[in-house]
Design an enzyme around this catalytic site. Sequence first.
Site, short mmCIF file in Angstrom:
data_model
loop_
_atom_site.label_atom_id
_atom_site.label_comp_id
_atom_site.label_asym_id
_atom_site.label_seq_id
_atom_site.Cartn_x
_atom_site.Cartn_y
_atom_site.Cartn_z
CD GLU A 1 -2.58 1.29 2.64
OE1 GLU A 1 -3.12 0.21 3.01
OE2 GLU A 1 -2.66 2.36 3.29
CD GLU B 1 -2.74 7.44 5.87
OE1 GLU B 1 -3.78 6.83 6.15
OE2 GLU B 1 -1.60 7.07 6.21
#
Length: 454
Positions: free
Chosen positions: A266, A271
Amino acid sequence: MFHSSQTTTADITPVRPGTPESDTVPRTNPFATPYASVPGSRFESRNASSTGLQLQEQRYFHSRRVKKGTVEKPWTKKKDPREKWVTIIPLVGLFIGLAVSGFLIWDGLKTVVNHTYCPVLEEDFSTGIDDRIWTKEVELGGYGNGQFEMTTSDEENIFVKDGNLIIKPTLQDESLINQDKFVINLMDDGICSSEKWYNCITGNNATNGTIINPVKSARLSTRSSRSIKYGRIEVEAKLPTGDWLWPAIWMLPRDAVYGSWPKSGEIDIMESRGNNWTYSQGGNNIVSSTLHWGPNAANDAWWRNNVKRKALHTTYSSGFHTFGLEWSEKYIFTYIDTRLLQVMYTHFSKPLWESGNFPLSDSNGTRLTDPWSQSGRPATPFDEDFYLIINVAVGSTNGWFKDGASGKPWVDTSPTARKDFWEARNQWYPTWEKNGQMEIRSVKMWQQKGYNGC
């Protein structure tokens, strides 16, 4: 008035008022210039013997030129042999510092190459949301993180305004939450984007305190249309403001070639958290990037390359920023606004199994094996096609928001975490009202030449 009977230059015999001497010799003024600095002729003209003044001989300073070579310089006669190191040591340190800096610059430049790219996607949303490119993922299961939102395809949560894509979280219908035994079944409606039933069905149960997802939001991806294997991505976006919001720009493998998450990897480009700058873990003034990889979920090596970047005297919700990724077979890095402002950098100089430094076995004693050894490439699992995801999550039970910090109104391990979060809505929902949405101005993807037909 009191007068001193002493001076620094001579003894002065007091003169009584009314005497002949008092008419010729003035009284001593204690505030006048000291006698030593007064020319002697001033007193010589007076009758010094009659007053008893004993004046010292006036002396003057006579300067003279100092002849060259007559001043002694004892420090030149004998030198300390250690004295030279006062100069040598700083120069050596300076040389070493320049050498190290030069090596680091050279090492960085030799690995980051100006590749040739083919355009894969250039999206500015000027014609709306193209369903041929973007998949609106509709699910209820929290995407493995225990997130509180249900993602929808409704214009309430995802729409285009003033040329920008808007992802806006909103409250769930309170009347639905208050209905005991109420069930949402996306499989019956035929709109669930997951093949797993537990991501498509949820309901209320007053007995055990569970409720349906208390918030609605959106998640957009290029899963069915665009992916790259090595290349570049740039997303120009403004992040949301609001407690417990979790905006993200990230990537998942198109095909799980090496197995279930996180075996196939991933890539988290960006974020953040919607909380303000006072939040203990960092709010919307901080973004982070990382890679997820490991032999199982309990041994995810994300923490080995997780890097945070703080905004300078501002937040990432106060304006638009470009969140970028550059990825090749030799390295991968993320950046903000310019490639020079890197966030996370990982060099594929050795196999990631070695970089992860995984234990021999997991907590239950099962031996861990390298799932990537058969590829023979150090970049594995980041050597397959990945697609792009943009979303705004709300809350979670995976530790992204730390328990007991900054007034968090739920506990991750609680079976009623969703309900606890919902019941605190009067605290956190007002913080969403001003700028509780993520705005995306443009999305660009490029494929590195030599791969995927480029």
